[in-house]
Scaffold this active site. Structure first.
Site, PDB file in Angstrom:
ATOM      1  N   LYS A  13      37.106   9.555  68.698  1.00 22.00           N
ATOM      2  CA  LYS A  13      37.068   9.566  70.461  1.00 22.00           C
ATOM      3  C   LYS A  13      38.350   8.744  70.957  1.00 22.00           C
ATOM      4  O   LYS A  13      38.866   9.038  71.953  1.00 22.00           O
ATOM      5  CB  LYS A  13      35.961   8.998  70.718  1.00 22.00           C
ATOM      6  CG  LYS A  13      34.500   9.731  70.108  1.00 22.00           C
ATOM      7  CD  LYS A  13      33.311   9.218  71.006  1.00 22.00           C
ATOM      8  CE  LYS A  13      32.837   7.731  70.761  1.00 22.00           C
ATOM      9  NZ  LYS A  13      32.520   7.206  69.278  1.00 22.00           N
ATOM     10  N   ARG A 127      40.181   1.460  59.756  1.00 23.26           N
ATOM     11  CA  ARG A 127      40.751   1.372  61.126  1.00 23.26           C
ATOM     12  C   ARG A 127      41.340   0.214  61.593  1.00 23.26           C
ATOM     13  O   ARG A 127      41.015  -0.970  61.282  1.00 23.26           O
ATOM     14  CB  ARG A 127      39.544   2.019  62.049  1.00 23.26           C
ATOM     15  CG  ARG A 127      39.897   1.583  63.613  1.00 23.26           C
ATOM     16  CD  ARG A 127      39.071   2.325  64.334  1.00 23.26           C
ATOM     17  NE  ARG A 127      37.873   1.666  64.651  1.00 23.26           N
ATOM     18  CZ  ARG A 127      36.953   2.088  65.132  1.00 23.26           C
ATOM     19  NH1 ARG A 127      36.828   3.506  65.745  1.00 23.26           N
ATOM     20  NH2 ARG A 127      35.800   1.497  65.342  1.00 23.26           N
ATOM     21  N   ARG A 160      39.085  -4.351  64.105  1.00 23.25           N
ATOM     22  CA  ARG A 160      38.020  -4.868  64.971  1.00 23.25           C
ATOM     23  C   ARG A 160      36.956  -5.600  64.192  1.00 23.25           C
ATOM     24  O   ARG A 160      36.531  -5.325  63.006  1.00 23.25           O
ATOM     25  CB  ARG A 160      37.534  -3.496  65.623  1.00 23.25           C
ATOM     26  CG  ARG A 160      38.267  -2.945  66.701  1.00 23.25           C
ATOM     27  CD  ARG A 160      37.695  -1.758  67.306  1.00 23.25           C
ATOM     28  NE  ARG A 160      35.953  -1.723  67.139  1.00 23.25           N
ATOM     29  CZ  ARG A 160      35.357  -0.745  67.847  1.00 23.25           C
ATOM     30  NH1 ARG A 160      36.060   0.330  68.327  1.00 23.25           N
ATOM     31  NH2 ARG A 160      34.012  -0.710  67.970  1.00 23.25           N
ATOM     32  N   ARG A 171      25.777   0.551  63.019  1.00 27.17           N
ATOM     33  CA  ARG A 171      26.495   1.374  64.201  1.00 27.17           C
ATOM     34  C   ARG A 171      25.899   2.797  63.834  1.00 27.17           C
ATOM     35  O   ARG A 171      25.996   3.803  64.773  1.00 27.17           O
ATOM     36  CB  ARG A 171      27.927   1.225  64.372  1.00 27.17           C
ATOM     37  CG  ARG A 171      28.013  -0.062  65.041  1.00 27.17           C
ATOM     38  CD  ARG A 171      29.559  -0.827  64.603  1.00 27.17           C
ATOM     39  NE  ARG A 171      30.595   0.157  65.327  1.00 27.17           N
ATOM     40  CZ  ARG A 171      31.736   0.323  64.903  1.00 27.17           C
ATOM     41  NH1 ARG A 171      32.140  -0.303  63.727  1.00 27.17           N
ATOM     42  NH2 ARG A 171      32.585   0.771  65.270  1.00 27.17           N
TER      43      ARG A 171
HETATM   44  P1  AMP Z   1      32.955   1.294  70.518  1.00 25.36           P
HETATM   45  O1  AMP Z   1      34.120   0.813  70.776  1.00 25.36           O
HETATM   46  O2  AMP Z   1      32.649   2.392  71.684  1.00 25.36           O
HETATM   47  O3  AMP Z   1      32.417   1.845  69.093  1.00 25.36           O
HETATM   48  O4  AMP Z   1      31.879   0.204  70.958  1.00 25.36           O
HETATM   49  C1  AMP Z   1      31.762  -0.701  70.369  1.00 25.36           C
HETATM   50  C2  AMP Z   1      30.347  -1.689  70.468  1.00 25.36           C
HETATM   51  O5  AMP Z   1      30.203  -1.758  71.905  1.00 25.36           O
HETATM   52  C3  AMP Z   1      29.355  -0.914  69.909  1.00 25.36           C
HETATM   53  O6  AMP Z   1      28.744  -1.168  68.878  1.00 25.36           O
HETATM   54  C4  AMP Z   1      28.037  -1.532  71.258  1.00 25.36           C
HETATM   55  O7  AMP Z   1      27.606  -2.734  70.698  1.00 25.36           O
HETATM   56  C5  AMP Z   1      29.061  -1.604  72.143  1.00 25.36           C
HETATM   57  N1  AMP Z   1      29.096  -0.481  73.323  1.00 25.36           N
HETATM   58  C6  AMP Z   1      29.925   0.172  73.510  1.00 25.36           C
HETATM   59  N2  AMP Z   1      29.520   1.416  74.359  1.00 25.36           N
HETATM   60  C7  AMP Z   1      28.377   1.103  74.718  1.00 25.36           C
HETATM   61  C8  AMP Z   1      27.476   1.779  75.439  1.00 25.36           C
HETATM   62  N3  AMP Z   1      27.737   3.046  76.213  1.00 25.36           N
HETATM   63  N4  AMP Z   1      26.065   1.290  75.253  1.00 25.36           N
HETATM   64  C9  AMP Z   1      25.729   0.303  74.691  1.00 25.36           C
HETATM   65  N5  AMP Z   1      26.678  -0.514  74.116  1.00 25.36           N
HETATM   66  C10 AMP Z   1      27.890  -0.070  74.031  1.00 25.36           C
END
Ligand code: AMP
Length: 215
Positions: A13, A127, A160, A171
């Site tokens: 994404k 990553r 990250r 996750r």
């Molecule tokens: P991402 O970069 O999208 O993988 O997000 C990293 C982390 O941020 C996730 O594992 C969640 O802890 C938090 N996070 C990101 N987007 C959301 C969302 N829409 N709702 C809840 N937590 C989120």
């Protein structure tokens, strides 16, 4: 063009969002990026979000819905956007729908990047992200020309904090349990377009772009 990129962690994404945002000249809005920025800046919101993020759990709906509400009201989002990582559960999707309904600007399309579960772990552990321009590499699958350095801007690459095996497992579980039900949710709205998220990155971009062109 009001769109969502849906997919598991590691489905691409973020990678696709960066490229498509340039191609269609609309912002990529990533709740993960907004949350990481808040954690880095040490804001109250960042402090509240950090423990959930470190554990690979979801941050509370109130926090992320508030972030999205604010971000969507900024001027660069008036002509559309690509949401990346939001919504992540049914409650968030319903909140987004009602927010957009009030504005008379419903979502137009949701693209699911479909990647087999087995491939996601390798993608996530490998990553690396550019700290300056956000470009994403994978040390196993799409390494930069020079180790640790971004091909496009020369910025330093970092891993990250939540891309470690333990957090990744959580996750992916959270995705299966809470986010995957959004596939049915958007199918019922006739807004879902599933694209295979494996193979050549440019071909995936073209496939998603072709969907965006029709909406
Ligand atoms: P991402 O970069 O999208 O993988 O997000 C990293 C982390 O941020 C996730 O594992 C969640 O802890 C938090 N996070 C990101 N987007 C959301 C969302 N829409 N709702 C809840 N937590 C989120």
């Amino acid at each position: 063009m009001r769109t969502v990129l849906l997919g598991a962690p590691g489905s691409g994404k973020g990678t696709q969002g960066v490229v498509l945002s340039k191609k269609f000249n609309i912002p990529q809005i990533s709740t993960g990026d907004l949350l990481r920025a808040a954690v880095k800046a040490g804001t109250e919101l960042g402090k509240q979000a950090k423990s959930a993020m470190d554990a690979g759990a979801l941050v509370s709906d109130d926090i992320v819905i508030g972030l999205i509400r604010e971000r969507l009201s900024e001027e660069d989002a008036l002509d559309g956007y690509i949401l990346d990582g939001f919504p992540r559960n049914i409650a968030q999707a319903e909140a987004l729908d009602s927010m957009l309904e009030q504005l008379g600007q419903p979502l137009q399309g949701v693209v699911l990047l479909d990647v087999p579960f087995e491939e996601l772990m390798q993608r996530l552990t490998g990553r690396r992200t550019c700290k300056d321009c956000g470009a994403i590499y994978n040390i196993h699958l799409s390494p930069p020309k020079k180790e640790g350095q971004c091909d496009s801007c020369g910025g330093e690459l970092f891993q990250r904090a939540d891309d470690n095996e333990e957090t990744i497992g959580n996750r992916l579980k959270v995705y299966e349990e809470q986010t995957a039900p959004l596939i049915g949710y958007y199918q019922r709205q006739h807004k879902l377009h599933a694209i295979p998220g494996t193979g050549d990155i440019d071909e995936i971009t073209n496939a998603v772009g072709a969907v965006f062109d029709t909406i």
